[in-house]
Enzyme design. Structure first.
Site, PDB file in Angstrom:
ATOM      1  N   GLU A   1       0.810  -1.213   0.000  1.00 21.22           N
ATOM      2  CA  GLU A   1       0.000   0.000   0.000  1.00 21.22           C
ATOM      3  C   GLU A   1       0.849   1.271   0.000  1.00 21.22           C
ATOM      4  O   GLU A   1       0.586   2.217  -0.750  1.00 21.22           O
ATOM      5  CB  GLU A   1      -0.920  -0.017   1.232  1.00 21.22           C
ATOM      6  CG  GLU A   1      -1.709   1.265   1.430  1.00 21.22           C
ATOM      7  CD  GLU A   1      -2.201   1.412   2.857  1.00 21.22           C
ATOM      8  OE1 GLU A   1      -2.962   2.360   3.113  1.00 21.22           O
ATOM      9  OE2 GLU A   1      -1.816   0.590   3.716  1.00 21.22           O
TER      10      GLU A   1
ATOM     11  N   ASP B   1       0.432  -9.468   4.067  1.00 25.45           N
ATOM     12  CA  ASP B   1      -0.879  -9.242   4.679  1.00 25.45           C
ATOM     13  C   ASP B   1      -2.038  -9.440   3.697  1.00 25.45           C
ATOM     14  O   ASP B   1      -3.183  -9.574   4.117  1.00 25.45           O
ATOM     15  CB  ASP B   1      -0.965  -7.823   5.254  1.00 25.45           C
ATOM     16  CG  ASP B   1      -0.062  -7.633   6.465  1.00 25.45           C
ATOM     17  OD1 ASP B   1       0.299  -8.648   7.094  1.00 25.45           O
ATOM     18  OD2 ASP B   1       0.290  -6.481   6.766  1.00 25.45           O
TER      19      ASP B   1
ATOM     20  N   THR C   1       9.344 -14.463  11.218  1.00 22.72           N
ATOM     21  CA  THR C   1       9.507 -15.759  10.554  1.00 22.72           C
ATOM     22  C   THR C   1       8.518 -15.900   9.405  1.00 22.72           C
ATOM     23  O   THR C   1       8.774 -16.645   8.451  1.00 22.72           O
ATOM     24  CB  THR C   1       9.303 -16.923  11.541  1.00 22.72           C
ATOM     25  OG1 THR C   1       7.991 -16.852  12.101  1.00 22.72           O
ATOM     26  CG2 THR C   1      10.328 -16.882  12.662  1.00 22.72           C
TER      27      THR C   1
END
Length: 344
Positions: free
Chosen positions: A102, A126, A275
């Site tokens: 974004e 995400d 991770t």
């Protein structure tokens, strides 16, 4: 043609595959490629290096980005955009491929409005970027989180514990949702739907009452208690980046204490943290990044500047880059209801 390539924002598996695809496709057309180091920061500081076929040989399965990255925002300073424009001319770039989420693509969109010839490639673990169904890095992050939940099942059952797995997801809970469903989490908590502690506690108690001596809770870092009026939990001493984002974290620890008090059961937390970003990309992310990289070059060839490569409704296409500035792609209520069918 001389093409600039940069990666911005958080790193993720699949970035190198996208870089490789842009370079390989560009060379077919006889174009030169310049790698901008450390994202927009590198473009502002004239930090770049030539990319040829040797430069991208062997990088397909590697995580991270050979170009480096940063969360630099050229629009933070009034002169920043002008510096970018000046340096693009200085580097003799005919086009720029911005690979990011974004923030990175939001900058690219604004620069396009200033007549900078730029195209975008969507990347973020995400998966909350508007304009595309899936972004580079998401599949790998979900795979890592799912494997963690699978492994935590055995230790939770062995010790009769409530195990909380905290995953990334500042504004949208795509990782927690998909990993929770795939891993069989008993409760999944995401930012889009504030939760009542009492409801979560009751779900766990009912599980124990019917003979289940352990529970798994998947929670996004941006999840919120509705009792706290939607306030996010923030890491102590949290920093704020150039796009105004505060470092989140700690929801797992707070939730474990509250559930311990509310249920009387032992509760522990595992925060997967970075991770989820690291390591080898899955086959899906390698293929996705490769197709996006090839598309970016095709968009340049066709003069489709101000556009972003996208996968929408199962098809690869290009969309207007400005769509990334319209908001966050959140988990819809109907999909969360699917996950809720398996709570408890």
């Amino acid at each position: 043609m001389r093409i600039g390539i940069l990666t911005g924002g958080g790193d993720c598996p699949g970035l190198n595959a996208a870089i490789r695809a842009v370079v390989r496709k560009s060379k077919i057309y006889g174009w030169d490629c310049l790698g901008i180091l450390s994202g927009w920061k590198g473009l502002m500081q004239l930090n770049a290096r030539e990319l040829d076929l040797r430069s991208v040989s062997g990088i397909l399965p590697k995580g991270g980005t050979i170009l480096g990255t940063s969360r630099t925002n050229p629009f933070k300073d009034e002169e920043g955009p002008k510096v970018v424009q000046k340096n693009i001319e200085h580097l003799h770039l005919d086009a720029l491929v911005a690979i990011g989420g974004e923030d990175t693509l939001g900058v690219a969109s604004k620069l396009h409005e200033m007549n900078v010839p730029v195209v975008g490639v969507p990347k973020t673990i995400d998966n909350d970027l508007m304009g595309t169904d899936v972004t580079i890095g998401f599949d790998t992050a979900v795979t890592v989180a799912t494997e963690a939940i699978d492994r935590i099942h055995t230790t939770a059952e062995s010790h009769n514990r409530v195990m909380i797995v905290e995953v990334m997801g500042r504004h949208a809970g795509w990782i927690a949702l998909r990993a929770g469903m795939a891993g069989g989490a008993d409760v999944t908590l995401i930012p889009e739907f504030p939760f009542k502690l009492s409801e979560v506690a009751n779900l766990i108690i009912r599980r124990h009452n019917r003979g289940k001596n352990f529970s798994i809770v998947a929670v996004s870092e941006g999840a919120k208690f509705d009792e706290a009026d939607g306030e996010k939990l923030i890491t102590q001493g949290a920093s704020i980046d150039e796009f105004g984002h505060v470092t989140l974290g700690g929801i797992g620890e707070v939730l474990s204490r509250k559930l311990r008090d509310a249920t009387g059961f032992d509760a522990r937390v595992t925060n997967l943290g970075h991770t989820q970003r690291g390591g080898t990309p899955t086959a899906y992310d390698r293929n996705l990044a490769t197709q996006y990289g090839v598309m970016a070059v095709e968009m340049i060839k066709q003069g489709q500047f101000g556009m972003m490569a996208s996968r929408t409704n199962g098809h690869f296409t290009s969309v207007d880059l400005s769509i990334v500035r319209e908001g966050i792609k959140e988990v819809p209520a109907e999909l969360y209801e699917v996950a809720r069918a398996f709570f408890g």
